[in-house]
Design a protein around this motif. Structure first.
Motif, PDB file in Angstrom:
ATOM      1  N   GLU A 201       0.818  -1.209   0.000  1.00 17.74           N
ATOM      2  CA  GLU A 201       0.000   0.000   0.000  1.00 17.74           C
ATOM      3  C   GLU A 201       0.856   1.264   0.000  1.00 17.74           C
ATOM      4  N   SER A 202       1.972   1.249   0.722  1.00 10.58           N
ATOM      5  CA  SER A 202       2.802   2.455   0.810  1.00 10.58           C
ATOM      6  C   SER A 202       3.531   2.730  -0.500  1.00 10.58           C
ATOM      7  N   GLY A 203       3.879   1.662  -1.237  1.00 15.23           N
ATOM      8  CA  GLY A 203       4.609   1.830  -2.482  1.00 15.23           C
ATOM      9  C   GLY A 203       6.045   2.270  -2.297  1.00 15.23           C
ATOM     10  N   TRP A 204       6.557   2.178  -1.063  1.00 11.68           N
ATOM     11  CA  TRP A 204       7.909   2.672  -0.762  1.00 11.68           C
ATOM     12  C   TRP A 204       8.919   1.528  -0.823  1.00 11.68           C
ATOM     13  N   ASP A 205      10.038   1.794  -1.452  1.00  5.80           N
ATOM     14  CA  ASP A 205      11.126   0.827  -1.538  1.00  5.80           C
ATOM     15  C   ASP A 205      12.139   1.156  -0.447  1.00  5.80           C
ATOM     16  N   ARG A 206      12.195   0.296   0.571  1.00  6.18           N
ATOM     17  CA  ARG A 206      13.076   0.546   1.710  1.00  6.18           C
ATOM     18  C   ARG A 206      14.543   0.637   1.299  1.00  6.18           C
ATOM     19  N   SER A 207      14.923  -0.048   0.233  1.00  2.00           N
ATOM     20  CA  SER A 207      16.326  -0.076  -0.183  1.00  2.00           C
ATOM     21  C   SER A 207      16.712   1.148  -1.020  1.00  2.00           C
ATOM     22  N   SER A 208      15.752   1.997  -1.336  1.00  2.00           N
ATOM     23  CA  SER A 208      16.022   3.170  -2.169  1.00  2.00           C
ATOM     24  C   SER A 208      16.486   4.340  -1.304  1.00  2.00           C
TER      25      SER A 208
END
Length: 317
Positions: free
Chosen positions: A278-285
């Motif tokens: 849902e967040s669409g966030w890439d933690r590794s970015s």
């Protein structure tokens, strides 16, 4: 640099954030959650003393080494009031001098600020673990150790350890990861005597707090504390916050079940949402996390309040 050891007033460092205009005080440093101010005029210095710092807890919240754009309402007050409650329970020298307007805390930050001794902080995050989980579990699964301390075989996520262990980490700059280190690494950083004292004090705090929390239906799985040297008294002194959901892992004893991840009284709702589709966030970015939905903010605040009320027996108003 830590949240209780301020740099020279002319060169603020740390996290970049908007600061408050507090008459008689000058902003000198901001961490992920707390802002530090030093006395700026003689009237304030005469009231509170020269070698002190005003520690103001904000409503900011961090996750995965990012300070989020969203805030959690009342978080600063909850953390401060819970820390003050714990400081009163612990038989250990700590840094708090005052926490009321009558004693010099500016009215604008009443309830979420403490006037504290200025300490020369040790470069060690002092962590005590009584249960196996988190980064300790990952090391154990790979090598059978935590911070190079061998543990019994067959432990699972949430296992209670036979004896609490001291598992320090090296402090990192804002935005960087703290790094787990061994006891020998601590000795190399601060010397034998101080390393032994840091370990002793950390385990003393954990053991006492674990018993108090257990009596209230809460399991204290692990906790992080910080110490500094008080030049005035020569004492190793407990600083920063203590035994809050931001610095400790609290579990509900009624639902505790080894072998799986335990729901905790902290920002788990935030972490779970950030790593969800849902967040669409890439933690590794390198991209900053998105703003939190209103329901995640509300549930996170509720969890902080519940921790405060269960531990202290007080109603948060």
């Amino acid at each position: 640099m830590t949240e209780n050891s301020a740099p020279e007033p002319q060169q603020p460092r740390g996290f970049s954030t908007e600061t408050l205009d507090l008459p008689g005080w000058t902003h000198v440093y901001s961490g992920k959650v707390r802002d530090l101010y030093e006395p700026a005029d003689e009237a304030v210095r005469q009231q509170v003393g020269q070698d002190c710092v005003l520690v103001v807890a904000s409503d900011r919240i961090s996750a995965y080494d990012h300070v989020l754009a969203s805030e959690i309402p009342d978080k600063g007050r909850i953390l401060t009031q819970l820390s003050l409650w714990w400081f009163d329970q612990l038989d250990v020298v700590h840094h708090v001098l005052a926490s009321t307007v009558e004693d010099g805390v500016p009215a604008a930050v009443e309830g979420r600020a403490m006037i504290c001794r200025k300490l020369d902080m040790f470069p060690v995050e002092c962590i005590a673990r009584g249960y196996l989980t988190g980064s300790g579990l990952l090391e154990y699964q790979a090598r059978g150790t935590v911070c190079e301390i061998p543990l019994a075989p067959g432990l699972v996520d949430g296992s209670r350890l036979e004896q609490a262990i001291f598992t320090p980490s090296a402090k990192a700059e804002v935005g960087e990861h703290d790094e787990n280190i061994s006891y020998n690494d601590v000795v190399a950083m601060v010397g034998d005597d101080i390393a032994a004292r840091l370990s002793e004090l950390t385990l003393k705090i954990y053991t006492g707090a674990e018993q108090i929390a257990r009596e209230r239906g809460i399991i204290l799985a692990d906790t992080k504390v910080e110490f500094g040297y008080d030049a005035g008294s020569g004492a190793i002194t407990l600083g920063d916050e203590v035994l809050t959901p931001d610095s400790s892992r609290f579990w509900d004893a009624a639902t505790y079940e080894p072998g799986k991840a335990q729901p905790s009284y902290d920002k788990q709702y935030v972490r779970d949402w950030l790593t969800s589709a849902e967040s669409g966030w890439d933690r590794s970015s390198d991209v900053a996390p998105p703003a939190l939905p209103a329901d995640v903010v509300a549930r996170t605040r509720s969890r902080y309040v519940e921790a405060y009320e269960k531990i202290t027996g007080r109603t948060f108003a």
